[in-house]
Design a protein around this motif. Structure first.
Motif, PDB file in Angstrom:
ATOM      1  N   LYS A   2       0.841  -1.211   0.000  1.00 43.75           N
ATOM      2  CA  LYS A   2       0.000   0.000   0.000  1.00 43.75           C
ATOM      3  C   LYS A   2       0.876   1.262   0.000  1.00 43.75           C
ATOM      4  N   TYR A   3       1.927   1.230   0.829  1.00 44.05           N
ATOM      5  CA  TYR A   3       2.809   2.404   0.931  1.00 44.05           C
ATOM      6  C   TYR A   3       3.598   2.589  -0.362  1.00 44.05           C
ATOM      7  N   PHE A   4       4.037   1.459  -0.907  1.00 44.86           N
ATOM      8  CA  PHE A   4       4.853   1.518  -2.124  1.00 44.86           C
ATOM      9  C   PHE A   4       4.019   2.086  -3.281  1.00 44.86           C
ATOM     10  N   PRO A  36      -4.927  12.920   3.759  1.00 46.30           N
ATOM     11  CA  PRO A  36      -3.812  12.231   4.420  1.00 46.30           C
ATOM     12  C   PRO A  36      -2.513  12.620   3.717  1.00 46.30           C
ATOM     13  N   VAL A  37      -1.396  12.564   4.444  1.00 46.61           N
ATOM     14  CA  VAL A  37      -0.093  12.807   3.811  1.00 46.61           C
ATOM     15  C   VAL A  37       0.366  11.499   3.176  1.00 46.61           C
ATOM     16  N   TRP A  38       0.684  11.568   1.906  1.00 43.35           N
ATOM     17  CA  TRP A  38       1.253  10.421   1.187  1.00 43.35           C
ATOM     18  C   TRP A  38       2.568  10.887   0.590  1.00 43.35           C
ATOM     19  N   GLY A  67       1.571  10.373   9.621  1.00 45.46           N
ATOM     20  CA  GLY A  67       2.119   9.414  10.573  1.00 45.46           C
ATOM     21  C   GLY A  67       3.309   9.953  11.340  1.00 45.46           C
ATOM     22  N   GLY A  68       3.596  11.243  11.215  1.00 44.76           N
ATOM     23  CA  GLY A  68       4.706  11.817  11.970  1.00 44.76           C
ATOM     24  C   GLY A  68       5.615  12.705  11.135  1.00 44.76           C
ATOM     25  N   ASN A  69       5.451  12.685   9.818  1.00 47.21           N
ATOM     26  CA  ASN A  69       6.281  13.561   8.970  1.00 47.21           C
ATOM     27  C   ASN A  69       5.436  14.122   7.832  1.00 47.21           C
TER      28      ASN A  69
HETATM   29  C1  FMN Z   1       0.874   5.538   0.574  1.00 51.49           C
HETATM   30  C2  FMN Z   1       1.079   6.167   1.917  1.00 51.49           C
HETATM   31  C3  FMN Z   1       2.098   7.094   2.082  1.00 51.49           C
HETATM   32  C4  FMN Z   1       2.281   7.732   3.321  1.00 51.49           C
HETATM   33  N1  FMN Z   1       3.254   8.684   3.448  1.00 51.49           N
HETATM   34  C5  FMN Z   1       3.413   9.328   4.649  1.00 51.49           C
HETATM   35  C6  FMN Z   1       4.387  10.365   4.791  1.00 51.49           C
HETATM   36  O1  FMN Z   1       5.122  10.739   3.877  1.00 51.49           O
HETATM   37  N2  FMN Z   1       4.495  10.973   6.008  1.00 51.49           N
HETATM   38  C7  FMN Z   1       3.701  10.619   7.066  1.00 51.49           C
HETATM   39  O2  FMN Z   1       3.848  11.197   8.135  1.00 51.49           O
HETATM   40  N3  FMN Z   1       2.752   9.664   6.950  1.00 51.49           N
HETATM   41  C8  FMN Z   1       2.579   9.006   5.766  1.00 51.49           C
HETATM   42  N4  FMN Z   1       1.614   8.039   5.636  1.00 51.49           N
HETATM   43  C9  FMN Z   1       0.739   7.754   6.782  1.00 51.49           C
HETATM   44  C10 FMN Z   1      -0.598   8.477   6.672  1.00 51.49           C
HETATM   45  O3  FMN Z   1      -0.462   9.830   6.269  1.00 51.49           O
HETATM   46  C11 FMN Z   1      -1.310   8.492   8.027  1.00 51.49           C
HETATM   47  O4  FMN Z   1      -1.472   7.173   8.464  1.00 51.49           O
HETATM   48  C12 FMN Z   1      -2.627   9.229   8.004  1.00 51.49           C
HETATM   49  O5  FMN Z   1      -3.060   9.433   9.325  1.00 51.49           O
HETATM   50  C13 FMN Z   1      -3.689   8.459   7.230  1.00 51.49           C
HETATM   51  O6  FMN Z   1      -4.889   9.164   7.254  1.00 51.49           O
HETATM   52  P1  FMN Z   1      -6.271   8.463   6.838  1.00 51.49           P
HETATM   53  O7  FMN Z   1      -6.564   7.485   7.949  1.00 51.49           O
HETATM   54  O8  FMN Z   1      -7.238   9.593   6.756  1.00 51.49           O
HETATM   55  O9  FMN Z   1      -6.019   7.790   5.520  1.00 51.49           O
HETATM   56  C14 FMN Z   1       1.432   7.392   4.420  1.00 51.49           C
HETATM   57  C15 FMN Z   1       0.405   6.449   4.234  1.00 51.49           C
HETATM   58  C16 FMN Z   1       0.238   5.840   3.013  1.00 51.49           C
HETATM   59  C17 FMN Z   1      -0.873   4.819   2.843  1.00 51.49           C
END
Ligand code: FMN
Length: 125
Positions: A2-4, A36-38, A67-69
């Motif tokens: 998912k992250y990739f 959300p931050v991606w 998630g912290g950044n």
């Molecule tokens: C594809 C993907 C990329 C992410 N990239 C980041 C990131 O660059 N920095 C960060 O702090 N969190 C990152 N996250 C974590 C999400 O931003 C975080 O879990 C957020 O709270 C998700 O919100 P939602 O529950 O509304 O989707 C990423 C998550 C995913 C799925």
């Protein structure tokens, strides 16, 4: 995976097809836009929104969950929304996992404070 996949889509500025929605942005003066931050930026559906809806001369409050950044997400959002007035910004760290109730209160207070500020401004002009 998912992250990739999601990280790649975000970095490539993908524009996924949005689910249909029955709101017309032109009917609104004030918008709250969140994501959300991606991969340190906003999630791809906002690329679609920004490129398909003309968003100008609006008052806009922006927020994100991360998630912290969060990287420079707010600078990036302000840049793409540059022809609007940004009312405020706020971020939440994984609000569904951490301090959910406190985050709900934080979000409500932020939104209410913005609306109060706008009302006060309108009264004085
Ligand atoms: C594809 C993907 C990329 C992410 N990239 C980041 C990131 O660059 N920095 C960060 O702090 N969190 C990152 N996250 C974590 C999400 O931003 C975080 O879990 C957020 O709270 C998700 O919100 P939602 O529950 O509304 O989707 C990423 C998550 C995913 C799925």
């Amino acid at each position: 995976m998912k992250y990739f996949w999601g990280g790649k889509e975000a970095m490539m500025k993908a524009k996924p097809k949005l689910l249909p929605f029955d709101k017309n942005i032109q009917d609104y003066d004030i918008l709250f836009i969140g994501t959300p931050v991606w991969a340190w930026t906003y999630a791809p559906p906002l690329n679609t929104l920004f490129s398909t809806c003309q968003i100008v001369n609006k008052k806009i409050a922006i927020f994100c969950c991360h998630g912290g950044n969060k990287g420079k997400i707010f600078d990036q959002m302000k840049k793409v929304l540059e022809n609007n007035q940004i009312l405020g910004e706020i971020d939440f760290q994984d609000p569904l996992k951490n301090n959910t109730d406190a985050n709900i209160q934080k979000a409500k207070k932020w939104a209410e404070d913005i609306m109060k500020m706008l009302k006060k401004y309108e009264k004085n002009t």
